[in-house]
Every structure is written in structure tokens, then in C-alpha cells.
Design an enzyme around this catalytic site. Structure first.
Site: not given
Length: 354
Positions: A203, A298, A295, A176-177
Site C-alpha cells: 500500500h 486486505d 493494518m 502495508s504499514t
């Protein structure tokens, strides 16, 4: 002490609206604004903000050039705002490569509304970006040898699965991030003759995943493409889950992916848990999975399903993560077989598979 924010945008309305939203939260304080990239660089030097929100299309000096200069002169976490277009996606990826930590869609209509959801999302994202580690500020890279957790694999029914080297049929990566640049680092180290298929979950909004897949395909020796419903799993081909959809691994036709709308109640579209969970059922004991920077949590439950089937679960090391959230969730659940620094994940995957 509140997080100090510098707001940069050539739109006076956007600057004022963001400042109002941030100032309404006691955890944030706006210490300044700038209407172009040159002014932004100067104010980063003079005001020392904890985080900068940055537009990309501005006069005098554009947002990407401003990020490049900030990272050279005074590295500071940057959150980019970008349009939800293919071109906007390309520019955003350039900004991330230049050093920006994360991005958000720039939607004047949403920002102008008095929406509690929008306000919460903006504030939460700024606070998260402010806490990130910049690559230029990290300490020495950890040693080549990963930290290995040699633990027996025990299923939920208490059955111990013996540890033996199994042939890997699929590599699954979730992030993600901080993920776009992390994935670029990992995938660019895989050889052209990589012998198994890969599935990737990042994401990202729907408008961005196509451009991101193109970018990865241009710099990697393997083939990278945005997944379409029914795409076959092929050696040396990485299928990237499309934004706004769920990607499931399907055993039919020798192995393919299904692209679905998914449950609206799920927080993430795409979700690492969904893809990992389906992979565990299609290739029990034969998946090499990696949970990387991001973050939230998931990937944890998907990793649990993979681990219970006898597959391997690796995580990115805390020191090399932009956000140590998703890997930490896997680690705390005692599911990680190995913890590996970002720079060595690609090499380790290649060795494990070949």
C-alpha cells in the site's frame, strides 16, 4: 488516557493546523511542538511523547537525522510527512529505514481545508502509529522453527485437497504499514538464481512505488521493478504493483500482469485481495503467498481464494510485525498454513521454491 503527540515542523501554520486537528479528538493530546529536528530530539527526551509527527525538510537538523537520533536516544514511534514527488519518496524511504513507522503525504491545501475525511485520516494514522512495536523494543526473536498449522485444505464445496509438495509457479507477497522495510528484509535474502517470478503489493501512493522498486532493486540479488501493463512473469523478477492502480495476474503470453485503474469503491489501490485472487485463478495450487505487516484486512479474501485452490498461505508472526492487522485477519479466518518471523521469511521462501 489520551495519546501524547509531539508535532514537529518548521512551518508555523502546519504545526498549528495539526495541533488543532489532534486536540479536537479526545483520544489525542498535543504535549508540545518543535520547529527543527534538534528541538524535536530534545523534546522527545523531556516530554516522552507516545508518537511524533515529523517533517523531513527543516533547519538545524533535518527530519531523517532527527529520527536517527530519536531511535538511538529514546525510541519513539514516528509518522513522517513527505511531498508526493520522486525525491520526496526517496527521502521518505530513508526515514523509514532510519526507524520511522509510517508516512503521509504533506499537502498544505488538504490540511488547510476543514475536511472531515482529512481529519479522520490524520487522527486514525497517528493512533495507529502510536500503537506500533519498534524493532528496538521487541523481545527476543522467536525460534527458527515456524509455527505450522497442519490442517487439511477444504474447499467451499467440502472437497478435501490432499497435502503434497507441489511445484511453485509464483510467489505473491502483500503488505502495508511497516512493509517497506519488511519487504527489504525478505527480498534481500533471495538468491540471484531464484527460479520463479514474484508479485508484490505494498500500500503506497503512486509517486512512491517507482522509487521503492528502484531501492529494492539496488539492494537485492533478484530484479525488482515497478510493474507496467503487460510485463511478463519471469524467474527471479519481482513486479511491484504501482500505487493508485490494481495489478492482476494474467495467464496469457505465458503469464503476465495487467495494470488497471480498478473500482473506485475499493479501499486500497493497489489491493492485495485483487492480486492474490487473480493469481489463484491463473496458478491454482501453485502459488506461495505471504501476508505481512499492515493494518486492516486486505489480503484475507485473496488468501481464501488461494487456499481454496490448494495454494500455500503464510503470515508474518505477530512478534515481528509493526502492525499485526493483515496477518491477524488471515489467521482468524483459519487460512494460515504457517506463521513465520520476519527474519526467516526470505530463507523459507528460498527453500520452499528451490
Amino acid at each position: 488516557m489520551p495519546v501524547k503527540v509531539l508535532v514537529v515542523d518548521d512551518s508555523g501554520f502546519f504545526r498549528r493546523r495539526l495541533a488543532e486537528i489532534f486536540e479536537a479528538d479526545p483520544r489525542l493530546t498535543v504535549i508540545g511542538t518543535a520547529n527543527n529536528g534538534k528541538e524535536a530530539v530534545e523534546k522527545v527526551q523531556s516530554l516522552s511523547p507516545d508518537v511524533v509527527t515529523m517533517d523531513y525538510e527543516m533547519p538545524v537538523l533535518d527530519g531523517i537525522s532527527a529520527v536517527v537520533n530519536i531511535m538511538k536516544i529514546k525510541p519513539t514511534p514516528v509518522l513522517m510527512f513527505s511531498s508526493l514527488t520522486h525525491e520526496g519518496a526517496k527521502v521518505t524511504l530513508d526515514a523509514l529505514e532510519a526507524g520511522a513507522v509510517d508516512f503521509m503525504p504533506k499537502n498544505f491545501e488538504d490540511i488547510s481545508r476543514d475536511s472531515a475525511v482529512v481529519k479522520h485520516t490524520l487522527v486514525d494514522r497517528v493512533l495507529t502509529v502510536a500503537r506500533t512495536r519498534l524493532s528496538s523494543s521487541r523481545g527476543p526473536v522467536e525460534a527458527l522453527a515456524p509455527r505450522v498449522a497442519h490442517k487439511p485444505i477444504v474447499t467451499e464445496r467440502g472437497v478435501i485437497i490432499p497435502r503434497s509438495r507441489k511445484r511453485i509457479s509464483l510467489v505473491a507477497i502483500g503488505t502495508s504499514t511497516g512493509g517497506p522495510m519488511a519487504l527489504q528484509t525478505v527480498l534481500s535474502k533471495l538468491p540471484k538464481d531464484f527460479s520463479v517470478p514474484l508479485v508484490l503489493v505494498q500500500h503506497m501512493p503512486a509517486a512512491f512505488t517507482g522509487a521503492f522498486a528502484e531501492r529494492l532493486n539496488n539492494i537485492c540479488q533478484i530484479t525488482v521493478k515497478e510493474a507496467k501493463d503487460g510485463d511478463k512473469l519471469e524467474p527471479g523478477v519481482a513486479l511491484l504493483a504501482p500505487g493508485g492502480k490494481q495489478m492482476m495476474v494474467d495467464p496469457r503470453n505465458g503469464g503476465c500482469v495487467r495494470i488497471l485503474d480498478g473500482d473506485e469503491r475499493l479501499n486500497y489501490k493497489p489491493s492485495v485481495d485483487i492480486t492474490f485472487g487473480s493469481a489463484s485463478k491463473c496458478f491454482p495450487g501453485k502459488v506461495l503467498s505471504v501476508v505481512m505487516t499492515g493494518m486492516g484486512s486486505d489480503g484475507r479474501e485473496g488468501a481464501r481464494m488461494l487456499k481454496n485452490s490448494g495454494s500455500k498461505v503464510w503470515i508474518q508472526s505477530e512478534e515481528s510485525c509493526v502492525i499485526y492487522g493483515m496477518p491477524m485477519a488471515v489467521e482468524k479466518a483459519n487460512l494460515a498454513d504457517e506463521t513465520i518471523t520476519l527474519e526467516h521469511i526470505g530463507e523459507r521462501i528460498a527453500r520452499e521454491v528451490n
